[in-house]
Each structure stands twice: as structure tokens, then as C-alpha cells.
Write a protein that holds these residues in place. Structure first.
Motif, PDB file in Angstrom:
ATOM      1  N   LEU A 116      24.896  38.182  -7.682  1.00 26.74           N
ATOM      2  CA  LEU A 116      24.125  38.933  -8.670  1.00 26.74           C
ATOM      3  C   LEU A 116      25.047  39.636  -9.658  1.00 26.74           C
ATOM      4  N   LYS A 117      26.115  40.210  -9.155  1.00 21.94           N
ATOM      5  CA  LYS A 117      27.056  40.904 -10.036  1.00 21.94           C
ATOM      6  C   LYS A 117      27.720  39.923 -11.005  1.00 21.94           C
ATOM      7  N   LEU A 118      28.042  38.733 -10.523  1.00 22.04           N
ATOM      8  CA  LEU A 118      28.698  37.748 -11.381  1.00 22.04           C
ATOM      9  C   LEU A 118      27.738  37.144 -12.402  1.00 22.04           C
ATOM     10  N   ALA A 119      26.477  36.957 -11.995  1.00 21.46           N
ATOM     11  CA  ALA A 119      25.527  36.247 -12.859  1.00 21.46           C
ATOM     12  C   ALA A 119      24.712  37.176 -13.743  1.00 21.46           C
ATOM     13  N   LEU A 120      24.791  38.496 -13.527  1.00 21.23           N
ATOM     14  CA  LEU A 120      23.913  39.417 -14.257  1.00 21.23           C
ATOM     15  C   LEU A 120      24.045  39.302 -15.773  1.00 21.23           C
ATOM     16  N   PRO A 121      25.257  39.281 -16.361  1.00 28.89           N
ATOM     17  CA  PRO A 121      25.326  39.150 -17.829  1.00 28.89           C
ATOM     18  C   PRO A 121      24.661  37.884 -18.349  1.00 28.89           C
ATOM     19  N   ARG A 122      24.880  36.777 -17.661  1.00 25.29           N
ATOM     20  CA  ARG A 122      24.277  35.517 -18.122  1.00 25.29           C
ATOM     21  C   ARG A 122      22.762  35.536 -17.937  1.00 25.29           C
ATOM     22  N   VAL A 123      22.276  36.162 -16.854  1.00 17.91           N
ATOM     23  CA  VAL A 123      20.829  36.254 -16.634  1.00 17.91           C
ATOM     24  C   VAL A 123      20.177  37.088 -17.732  1.00 17.91           C
ATOM     25  N   ARG A 154      21.265  37.515 -20.744  1.00 17.22           N
ATOM     26  CA  ARG A 154      21.302  36.729 -21.975  1.00 17.22           C
ATOM     27  C   ARG A 154      20.203  35.664 -21.979  1.00 17.22           C
ATOM     28  N   ARG A 155      19.955  35.041 -20.844  1.00 13.71           N
ATOM     29  CA  ARG A 155      18.881  34.054 -20.778  1.00 13.71           C
ATOM     30  C   ARG A 155      17.528  34.708 -21.036  1.00 13.71           C
ATOM     31  N   ILE A 156      17.304  35.868 -20.426  1.00 12.26           N
ATOM     32  CA  ILE A 156      16.028  36.562 -20.623  1.00 12.26           C
ATOM     33  C   ILE A 156      15.850  36.914 -22.096  1.00 12.26           C
ATOM     34  N   ALA A 157      16.927  37.386 -22.729  1.00 11.86           N
ATOM     35  CA  ALA A 157      16.834  37.753 -24.146  1.00 11.86           C
ATOM     36  C   ALA A 157      16.510  36.535 -25.002  1.00 11.86           C
ATOM     37  N   ARG A 185      14.046  24.263 -22.482  1.00 16.63           N
ATOM     38  CA  ARG A 185      14.396  23.718 -21.167  1.00 16.63           C
ATOM     39  C   ARG A 185      15.805  23.131 -21.170  1.00 16.63           C
ATOM     40  N   GLY A 186      16.141  22.381 -22.224  1.00 15.96           N
ATOM     41  CA  GLY A 186      17.485  21.825 -22.304  1.00 15.96           C
ATOM     42  C   GLY A 186      18.548  22.900 -22.370  1.00 15.96           C
ATOM     43  N   TRP A 187      18.281  23.956 -23.134  1.00 14.17           N
ATOM     44  CA  TRP A 187      19.252  25.046 -23.233  1.00 14.17           C
ATOM     45  C   TRP A 187      19.422  25.752 -21.895  1.00 14.17           C
ATOM     46  N   LEU A 188      18.324  25.974 -21.171  1.00 10.40           N
ATOM     47  CA  LEU A 188      18.414  26.639 -19.868  1.00 10.40           C
ATOM     48  C   LEU A 188      19.175  25.782 -18.866  1.00 10.40           C
ATOM     49  N   ARG A 189      18.939  24.476 -18.898  1.00  6.91           N
ATOM     50  CA  ARG A 189      19.670  23.599 -17.975  1.00  6.91           C
ATOM     51  C   ARG A 189      21.165  23.634 -18.259  1.00  6.91           C
ATOM     52  N   ARG A 190      21.536  23.618 -19.514  1.00  4.72           N
ATOM     53  CA  ARG A 190      22.961  23.706 -19.851  1.00  4.72           C
ATOM     54  C   ARG A 190      23.523  25.073 -19.468  1.00  4.72           C
ATOM     55  N   SER A 191      22.721  26.114 -19.653  1.00  6.21           N
ATOM     56  CA  SER A 191      23.183  27.454 -19.289  1.00  6.21           C
ATOM     57  C   SER A 191      23.387  27.574 -17.785  1.00  6.21           C
ATOM     58  N   PHE A 192      22.469  27.004 -16.995  1.00  2.16           N
ATOM     59  CA  PHE A 192      22.623  27.029 -15.536  1.00  2.16           C
ATOM     60  C   PHE A 192      23.865  26.249 -15.108  1.00  2.16           C
TER      61      PHE A 192
END
Length: 204
Positions: free
Chosen positions: A22-29, A31-34, A97-104
């Protein structure tokens, strides 16, 4: 080692892994929500604009084709613009969806900092550390968030017990493959060391 491993230790280790992830992924999460919220806001604005302006469209320019054509276009006018909204929605969903898959995928490939690995190495149980080593196949490549995610899944799915069983099975096969001594034919004694000639003395 497996005898000392309990459900409480597993729960503590999984909680430690979840906290680290959670600590490692929080910034990226965040950003995805935004990005998702901004995209939804723009999509809603575009849809409302298309439907609002679509209601004011007139087909006077089609009078040359006859009044029946104009009446037909006026009747299907709402459905035309809802069709445009549907096409826009499909395009937005596909792009998002494509952007989220690349982000994951980028998130799973993110390298774990050394201080996080040090903390996990000091606090995880030896059994779960063994699972982490098992998941981390290529030790020439740094540990990534994906490796920690897989470690968490494997630990929760009983990988510790499976690895202990595999070690026990290997030991059983190794014992079965070792030749047993025959009591009727005892093993030959090891050859004695060669006797070195004694130096001559006054007595012999």
C-alpha cells in the motif's frame, strides 16, 4: 521449521506485505483515481452538451428530399444523438481501460527500494521469506512490486505448507534412492593407508 509456523505468524506476515504494498502503490493509486474522475467529468460534460444541442437541431436543409425525410429525421433525432453518446462512451471506456492496464503493468514492474526490502527481510518469518525467494526467480533483476504481490498471494494460498511438503517428499525420495547396506555382505573396509618404510636405526 514448519512446526513453529502458525496462522498468527502468517496473518502478521501478510499484513506486513499489504502495508508495504500500500505504501509503495499509494501515489500511483491516487493518480489513477484522479485520472478516472477527470475522465468521467469530461465524459459527462460532453454527453450533456451533445444531448442538449442535439435537441435544438433542425433539418430544414433536408426539405429538398421531401417532407417525409424531414419528418423521419425529426422523429429519430433523439436516438441519433443518443447513438453518438453511446459511441463516445465506448471510445472513452476503451481508452480508459487501455490506460489502466498499462498503468497496472508499469506499477507491477516498479522496483522496490532497498530500505523496504531490508525492513521485510528483518520482520518477515523465515517461511514467508522462503516464499519470496521462490517467487523471485531471476535474482539478477531487482525485486518489483509484482514480486511482492505474487508473494502475498502465494503465502495466503498455502505456499508455505506446499514448500514444506515438497522438501519432505524430496528427502523421502533421496532416502529411497540411497543404497542400503546388505547384512550378509558387509561393506568392505576402507583400504588401510600405505605403510611407509621405517628408517633404519641402531637396533634394527
Amino acid at each position: 521449521m514448519m512446526n513453529n509456523f502458525s496462522a498468527e505468524i502468517l496473518r502478521e506476515d501478510t499484513q506486513l506485505l499489504r502495508s508495504a504494498l500500500l505504501k509503495l502503490a499509494l501515489p500511483r493509486v491516487l493518480r489513477r483515481i484522479a485520472v478516472v474522475l477527470v475522465t468521467l467529468g469530461v465524459w459527462l460534460w460532453l454527453c450533456s452538451t451533445i444531448l442538449r444541442r442535439g435537441r435544438t437541431v433542425r433539418y430544414d436543409g433536408f426539405e429538398a428530399f421531401g417532407p417525409q425525410v424531414v419528418d423521419f429525421l425529426v422523429r429519430i433525432n433523439p436516438y441519433l444523438w443518443w447513438g453518438v453518446v453511446l459511441i463516445l462512451t465506448l471510445c472513452v471506456l476503451s481508452g480508459l481501460r487501455g490506460w489502466l492496464r498499462r498503468s497496472f503493468a508499469r506499477g507491477r514492474a516498479t522496483t522496490v527500494p532497498l530500505d523496504v526490502v531490508d525492513d521485510l527481510a528483518a520482520r518477515l518469518s523465515p517461511e514467508v521469506l522462503g516464499v519470496l525467494r521462490w517467487v523471485w526467480e531471476d535474482t539478477e533483476v531487482p525485486i518489483t512490486i509484482g514480486v511482492l504481490q505474487t508473494t502475498l498471494r502465494q503465502a495466503r494460498s498455502g505456499r508455505v505448507g506446499k514448500m514444506a511438503l515438497a522438501r519432505a517428499q524430496k528427502a523421502a525420495l533421496d532416502r529411497a534412492g540411497a543404497p542400503e547396506p546388505d547384512p550378509h555382505f558387509p561393506s568392505a573396509p576402507s583400504p588401510a593407508a600405505p605403510v611407509r618404510p621405517r628408517e633404519p636405526t641402531l637396533f634394527a
